[in-house]
Design a protein around this motif. Structure first.
Motif: not given
Length: 159
Positions: A147, A150, A153-154
């Motif tokens: 998480r 993620h 990366q966002k």
């Protein structure tokens, strides 16, 4: 485990709320914004317990509204620090609605909130690491790095 690590259970927080008419929309179900406020509040309390100090909300990663809660239902909101960074804490929040007449329980909402421990000047300060004890805690703890990646990366995406 690092020597300053504390059990995840130390941060566990539980609140109960009654869904009242002012909390609801024209369908007699609770406003999503009201649930978001409850999530942010319990995540902050949970993170403050862990950090033993001030915190700010950095992000609410995802909020999945899975079912509606209606007037007269009881919301049971539970949260726990599920992952830590240097000064950040990921807090898992689970909201269950209970119909008081039928006893039916439904998972209403799940969310991950990132909180950051700060000092009086608003500068980030370190937090203790955590370790899991139960199977549920192990699942949350072990999936935390994915998480976090993620989220990273966002943030790297152009806006």
């Amino acid at each position: 485990m690092p020597n300053n690590a504390v059990p995840m259970s130390q941060s566990r927080t539980v609140q109960s709320r009654l869904v009242l008419p002012p909390d609801t929309n024209n369908h007699n179900s609770i406003f999503g914004g009201r649930v978001l406020a409850y999530i942010d509040e319990i995540a902050a309390i949970t993170a403050m317990k862990h950090a033993k100090g001030l915190v700010v909300t950095a992000s609410i990663d995802s909020v999945d509204f899975l079912s509606a809660a209606h007037v007269g239902d009881i919301l049971e909101i539970e949260s726990i620090v599920s992952s830590t960074g240097r000064s950040s804490m990921e807090v898992y929040v689970r909201v269950v609605s209970r119909n008081i007449e039928t006893g039916e329980e439904k998972l209403t909402t799940e969310s991950f909130v990132t909180m950051v421990a700060v000092n009086e000047e608003g500068k980030p300060v370190p937090v203790p690491s955590i370790y899991p004890e139960t199977d549920e805690e192990k699942r949350l703890f072990e999936t935390g790095p994915a998480r976090r990646e993620h989220r990273k990366q966002k943030r790297a995406l152009p806006h």
